[in-house]
Enzyme design. Structure first.
Site: not given
Ligand code: AMP
Length: 585
Positions: A251, A416
């Site tokens: 991530k 989601r």
């Molecule tokens: P969050 O914003 O904490 O809900 O996490 C989801 C976000 O992580 C996504 O909207 C992307 O911007 C980010 N992200 C980073 N790496 C990845 C990945 N390998 N696959 C999908 N999302 C990712």
């Protein structure tokens, strides 16, 4: 349709709080329009002239609006300002001043949706020398021809302060009710909206061609797709229990981009579907060089990367690439790597319906090796221990954590689902995740902060079922001086006289604002609170303990904030963690 009809319904909506009743009012209005107006009407309800991906923003400064009111009403600008200060709402001030006109112009024309929309459109799109004067004239023309509450609605619209108390889901409800009397077509409408991010477009298609019209919608280059979102689970074991064998990806903590290419044309959209192509000439070049497809829509996370030390840079550094000026220089100073993680469309094929593994394989095949666009790091696992090991490795490399992906799931645009599950590093004693909260009000500064007129934020999470924002924290720490100034400037543009209709709060801030700005907060924990309305039951809600600001999230919309349901899940997770000592570190 006469514009007065729209205003009568908008006035009724302002005093209606039930979501069902709001959708009914809108549905009736939609029924009465014709096929040439429905698109314009839907944009008017959203407070825009075109969807966000057009990059066109109406935003007219209040000073210009005051001049237009002065021209139309014959009152001096100082009088307009005085009444604005007194009423606290420039729309109300306009209505009162225009009602006082001693004589209405003989050539007054009744306003229609088409006329009002056309002038708004011109105001939003003309530029160049003398354009401010033209904009003021176009607005004054509408005001001269307005009656009753029309002037109030017009002014609130151009200054971005419409108060209908609705978000996109209510418009989608209303479209379904318009055709069937019920919300039964919501699923099909949601799908169409998630694939186009354009409510006007789908309203028109639905109005003219019904269900079949929207069912034929498929991903198309330059129509941004609303992003899939990740769920949370407390630890590696829970993720493996849920998904079984799955893909686990690093991530990256940068910003999400959706890249569209057809032939030689490339457009890059933000998470909010705004065009950002001009900010990333380096990425545009890489897309033309590294993508081996005539047309494609793919997503990735862009993150600043230090070649010398081979390390990822913090989000605060990456974010400095989001700028309008000095773009080329900054691209050299802070090079980005775009970690591609999703394929949505390629060469006429809709990949959103295909399982993750197939999407990933096709993405790999279409990407030529290169430095700037790389595939996100991924492994396949079926045991919690393997997931934990990969997670630890990612965190040790300065990343945020991992995202586990269901190998058989389609791309769930705009929602989601457990197709993606995130696990982030947790700091000792802190919440397992940050909260994206929406600013709904602010406090005047005390002491040193007085000079900025800003002292803290009242923030809320989103109850997506009832489409209201519920308070979770007052935030007074974590601001830099620059941010204090920034908040003061930004929030005063969206301040409103009364509590916004889609806000549920027992706390009264010094100044209310339209729920629009998202901030990321971290906190020590979630606690029960008698004053906050998030997850409120039997006079107790949930609140953040010792909340601190970590980021301003201009890339997120208010309805993308953390939801009430997620907060409840986080609270349950934290109780479990306290009881059983589960640890993701
Ligand atoms: P969050 O914003 O904490 O809900 O996490 C989801 C976000 O992580 C996504 O909207 C992307 O911007 C980010 N992200 C980073 N790496 C990845 C990945 N390998 N696959 C999908 N999302 C990712």
């Amino acid at each position: 349709m006469k514009f007065s009809k729209v205003c009568t319904v908008f006035d009724a909506m302002e005093v209606t709080s039930s979501r069902l009743a709001l959708a009914d009012l809108l549905a009736k209005l939609f029924e009465e329009t014709d096929k040439n107006e429905i698109k314009k009407l839907v944009y008017l309800c959203q407070g825009v002239v075109l969807p966000p991906h057009s990059g066109i923003d109406l935003g007219m400064g209040e000073k210009y609006a005051e001049q237009a009111i002065s021209i139309a009403s014959g009152a001096k600008v100082e009088e307009v300002e005085k009444l604005y200060r007194k009423t606290g709402d420039l729309g109300d001030a306009a209505e009162q001043l225009l009602a006082k006109r001693t004589q209405t112009s003989l050539s007054q024309n009744e306003l229609t949706i088409a006329k009002v929309y056309n002038n708004f459109y011109k105001i939003a799109t003309i530029s160049g020398q003398g354009s401010q004067e033209t904009k003021i004239k176009l607005l004054a023309e509408l005001l001269v021809n307005s009656n009753g509450s029309e002037s109030k609605t017009i002014i609130r619209f151009v200054t971005g302060k419409l108060r209908l108390g609705i978000a996109e889901p209510t418009i989608l409800d209303a479209l379904s009710v318009m055709k069937t009397g019920t919300k039964e077509l919501r699923v099909a409408l949601d799908r169409a909206y998630n694939l186009t991010a354009d409510l006007g477009l789908i309203a028109e298609l639905f109005y003219t061609k019904g269900l079949t019209g929207i069912e034929t919608i498929a991903p198309t280059p330059f129509n941004p797709i609303r992003p899939a979102l990740a769920e949370r689970l407390p630890d590696a074991a829970a993720i493996v229990e849920k998904l079984g064998q799955c893909s686990v990806e690093a991530k990256y903590d940068g910003f999400r981009l959706q890249c569209h290419k057809q032939g030689n044309k490339v457009t890059i959209y933000s998470r909010k579907q705004e065009p950002m192509t001009h900010m990333f000439p380096d990425l545009v070049k890489a897309i033309t060089e590294q993508i081996n497809a005539k047309s494609i829509i793919f997503e990735g996370e862009a993150i600043a990367f230090d070649e010398d030390t081979q390390s990822f840079l913090p989000f605060q550094t990456t974010i400095t690439r989001k700028r309008k000026h000095n773009v080329k220089q900054k691209a050299k100073e802070i090079p980005l790597v775009l970690f591609a993680f999703e394929l949505l469309y390629a060469n006429g094929v809709d990949y959103t319906q295909k399982p993750f593994l197939e999407r990933r394989k096709a993405l790999q095949d279409l990407l030529k090796p290169g430095k700037i666009i790389q595939l996100s790091k991924t492994i396949t696992i079926d045991k919690a221990g393997q997931l934990q090991e990969f997670f630890d490795e990612c965190v040790a490399n300065g990343l945020e954590g991992i995202i586990a992906k269901d190998q058989n799931a389609p791309y769930v645009a705009g929602s989601r689902k457990f197709a993606w599950i995130k696990l982030k590093r947790s700091y000792q004693g802190n919440l397992a995740d940050t909260i994206d909260a929406v600013v709904i009000g602010f406090y005047r500064g005390k002491g040193k902060r007085t000079e900025f007129g800003f002292g803290g934020l009242l923030t809320a999470i989103y109850d997506d079922e009832n489409q209201v924002f519920k308070t979770i924290a007052k935030v007074g720490t974590g601001f830099t001086e620059e941010q204090l100034q920034w908040f003061n400037d930004t929030l005063s543009h969206i301040s409103v006289k009364e509590k916004p209709r889609n806000v549920d709060s027992l706390i009264e801030p010094d100044i209310w604002v339209t729920p629009r700005l998202v901030v990321t907060l971290t906190a020590d924990e979630l606690t029960k609170s008698p004053t906050h309305t998030c997850a409120r039951k039997e006079s107790e809600g949930l609140a953040l303990r010792f909340p601190r600001l970590t980021q301003i999230r201009e890339d997120k919309n208010a309805i993308d904030a953390t939801t009430e349901r997620e907060v409840i899940e986080l609270f349950k997770m934290s109780i479990k963690q306290k009881l059983y000592g589960a640890d993701t570190n």
